[in-house]
Design a protein around this motif. Sequence first.
Motif, PDB file in Angstrom:
ATOM      1  N   ALA A   9       0.809  -1.138   0.096  1.00 44.56           N
ATOM      2  CA  ALA A   9       0.004  -0.064  -0.079  1.00 44.56           C
ATOM      3  C   ALA A   9       0.876   1.402  -0.034  1.00 44.56           C
ATOM      4  N   MET A  10       1.908   1.142   0.649  1.00 46.61           N
ATOM      5  CA  MET A  10       2.759   2.236   0.834  1.00 46.61           C
ATOM      6  C   MET A  10       3.322   2.779  -0.556  1.00 46.61           C
ATOM      7  N   MET A  11       3.965   1.484  -1.169  1.00 45.91           N
ATOM      8  CA  MET A  11       4.738   1.578  -2.626  1.00 45.91           C
ATOM      9  C   MET A  11       3.649   2.128  -3.187  1.00 45.91           C
ATOM     10  N   LEU A  12       2.155   1.872  -3.527  1.00 50.23           N
ATOM     11  CA  LEU A  12       1.530   2.239  -4.350  1.00 50.23           C
ATOM     12  C   LEU A  12       1.364   3.855  -4.158  1.00 50.23           C
ATOM     13  N   LEU A  13       1.175   4.235  -2.827  1.00 52.43           N
ATOM     14  CA  LEU A  13       0.968   5.733  -2.351  1.00 52.43           C
ATOM     15  C   LEU A  13       2.230   6.466  -3.101  1.00 52.43           C
ATOM     16  N   LEU A  14       3.459   5.793  -2.807  1.00 46.54           N
ATOM     17  CA  LEU A  14       4.516   6.579  -3.231  1.00 46.54           C
ATOM     18  C   LEU A  14       4.613   6.543  -4.676  1.00 46.54           C
ATOM     19  N   GLY A  15       4.227   5.627  -5.691  1.00 49.98           N
ATOM     20  CA  GLY A  15       4.083   5.703  -6.867  1.00 49.98           C
ATOM     21  C   GLY A  15       3.132   6.719  -7.466  1.00 49.98           C
ATOM     22  N   ALA A  16       1.918   6.874  -6.655  1.00 52.76           N
ATOM     23  CA  ALA A  16       1.003   7.886  -7.006  1.00 52.76           C
ATOM     24  C   ALA A  16       1.397   9.483  -6.710  1.00 52.76           C
ATOM     25  N   PHE A  17       2.023   9.463  -5.579  1.00 53.96           N
ATOM     26  CA  PHE A  17       2.461  10.759  -5.206  1.00 53.96           C
ATOM     27  C   PHE A  17       3.786  11.060  -5.390  1.00 53.96           C
ATOM     28  N   GLY A  18       4.747  10.217  -5.228  1.00 52.30           N
ATOM     29  CA  GLY A  18       6.093  10.720  -5.318  1.00 52.30           C
ATOM     30  C   GLY A  18       6.696  10.683  -6.494  1.00 52.30           C
ATOM     31  N   ALA A  19       6.094  11.267  -7.791  1.00 50.96           N
ATOM     32  CA  ALA A  19       6.721  11.333  -8.843  1.00 50.96           C
ATOM     33  C   ALA A  19       7.964  12.284  -8.789  1.00 50.96           C
ATOM     34  N   PRO A  20       8.066  13.513  -8.036  1.00 45.81           N
ATOM     35  CA  PRO A  20       9.414  13.914  -8.200  1.00 45.81           C
ATOM     36  C   PRO A  20      10.574  13.311  -7.703  1.00 45.81           C
ATOM     37  N   ALA A  21      10.322  12.335  -6.747  1.00 43.91           N
ATOM     38  CA  ALA A  21      11.449  11.747  -6.043  1.00 43.91           C
ATOM     39  C   ALA A  21      11.815  10.560  -7.314  1.00 43.91           C
ATOM     40  N   ALA A  22      10.923  10.093  -8.048  1.00 46.79           N
ATOM     41  CA  ALA A  22      11.358   9.203  -9.003  1.00 46.79           C
ATOM     42  C   ALA A  22      12.453   9.596  -9.942  1.00 46.79           C
ATOM     43  N   ALA A  23      12.415  10.927 -10.343  1.00 52.79           N
ATOM     44  CA  ALA A  23      13.303  11.678 -11.458  1.00 52.79           C
ATOM     45  C   ALA A  23      14.739  11.182 -10.852  1.00 52.79           C
ATOM     46  N   ASN A  24      15.051  11.173  -9.494  1.00 49.80           N
ATOM     47  CA  ASN A  24      16.539  10.995  -9.110  1.00 49.80           C
ATOM     48  C   ASN A  24      16.479   9.442  -8.497  1.00 49.80           C
ATOM     49  N   GLU A  25      17.411   8.605  -9.222  1.00 51.40           N
ATOM     50  CA  GLU A  25      17.387   7.356  -8.785  1.00 51.40           C
ATOM     51  C   GLU A  25      17.982   6.951  -7.374  1.00 51.40           C
ATOM     52  N   ALA A  26      18.986   7.738  -6.875  1.00 55.21           N
ATOM     53  CA  ALA A  26      19.369   7.919  -5.761  1.00 55.21           C
ATOM     54  C   ALA A  26      18.389   8.005  -4.672  1.00 55.21           C
ATOM     55  N   ALA A  27      17.666   9.077  -4.720  1.00 53.16           N
ATOM     56  CA  ALA A  27      16.607   9.145  -3.921  1.00 53.16           C
ATOM     57  C   ALA A  27      15.299   8.331  -3.918  1.00 53.16           C
ATOM     58  N   ALA A  28      14.885   7.849  -5.268  1.00 58.17           N
ATOM     59  CA  ALA A  28      14.074   6.741  -5.155  1.00 58.17           C
ATOM     60  C   ALA A  28      14.407   5.500  -4.303  1.00 58.17           C
ATOM     61  N   ALA A  29      15.773   5.426  -4.360  1.00 57.59           N
ATOM     62  CA  ALA A  29      16.266   4.031  -3.678  1.00 57.59           C
ATOM     63  C   ALA A  29      16.247   4.280  -2.306  1.00 57.59           C
ATOM     64  N   ALA A  30      16.609   5.326  -1.910  1.00 57.57           N
ATOM     65  CA  ALA A  30      16.555   5.952  -0.527  1.00 57.57           C
ATOM     66  C   ALA A  30      15.227   5.758   0.158  1.00 57.57           C
ATOM     67  N   VAL A  31      14.161   6.558  -0.739  1.00 56.23           N
ATOM     68  CA  VAL A  31      12.897   6.307   0.017  1.00 56.23           C
ATOM     69  C   VAL A  31      12.210   5.049  -0.090  1.00 56.23           C
ATOM     70  N   MET A  32      12.750   4.052  -1.302  1.00 59.82           N
ATOM     71  CA  MET A  32      12.185   2.594  -1.106  1.00 59.82           C
ATOM     72  C   MET A  32      12.733   1.997  -0.027  1.00 59.82           C
ATOM     73  N   THR A  33      14.037   2.035   0.507  1.00 63.37           N
ATOM     74  CA  THR A  33      14.684   1.322   1.491  1.00 63.37           C
ATOM     75  C   THR A  33      14.017   1.916   3.021  1.00 63.37           C
ATOM     76  N   ALA A  34      13.937   3.043   2.997  1.00 60.03           N
ATOM     77  CA  ALA A  34      13.211   3.783   4.195  1.00 60.03           C
ATOM     78  C   ALA A  34      11.815   3.137   4.349  1.00 60.03           C
ATOM     79  N   THR A  35      11.037   2.862   3.245  1.00 60.91           N
ATOM     80  CA  THR A  35       9.774   2.152   3.336  1.00 60.91           C
ATOM     81  C   THR A  35       9.811   0.955   3.702  1.00 60.91           C
TER      82      THR A  35
END
Length: 267
Positions: free
Chosen positions: A40-66
């Motif tokens: 559920a949190m991954m789906l929410l991040l995918g829906a509202f975390g588009a800016p973070a997806a532009a940066n691979e490092a930030a996306a990986a950090a957010v996914m690890t933290a999740t």
Amino acid sequence: MRRSVLTSEAVSLDLPAVSLITRGATLLLDLFVYGLLLLAMMLLLGAFGAPAAANEAAAAAVMTATVIFCLVVVPVAVETLSRGRSPGKWVFGVRVVRDDGGSIRFRHALLRGLVLILELFTMGMLSVVCALVTRRGKRFGDLVAGTYGVASRHPRMRPMMLPVPPMMSSWTQVADIGRLPEDLAVQTGRLLRTVEQSGRARNMRALEAVAEELAAEVRQYVSPQPPASSPFELLAAVMAERRNREYQRLVSAQHRQQRLLSRLAGA
């Protein structure tokens, strides 16, 4: 599987340790629940975390933290606040306690949560091996944290209503039965409850042998010695009289409490 635990106050507790199958079922259900939370949190991040997806490092950090939040932080918080419970443990009636029988604290839940990641990397084989070789069926996280799982639900037992045998009634009125050890009383109650529920069972001869052994032990703690009777009659008389005296004691205590409350209300 029942294990006797000696608390820090030197009180022996008889805590039923749960089986490996039950522990495995609770863990699978917990992983399913926390996995749904992670999805559920991954789906929410995918829906509202588009800016973070532009940066691979930030996306990986957010996914690890999740992942850490869903698989470590949330389980640790749940076990800490519920004193050893989780969704799977609540369903199967299991609670995690310390080795001395007390409730777990944050450090126990944290160690269990951190080690769970290592156990998941081994596909649960590390937990299975530890549960098979340890005395209380502990998984590796339990060994590190000093905890183990116990059954928190027990079948409700119907009160034993066997009366005092007529030939023993005069003896029970003057008998001293207060020195009867509690463990002996528990064994006697189980035997009489089995006889009461099964009646003339096929294993009656074995029950009679157990009754004779218990009756011999009971005679050592009662005074004066009971009249000649069968082992079942002696055990039934002692347990029924214990029940009656305990009931009278509770009724007297309740009456004293009511009188005290009345005096306080009048004052």
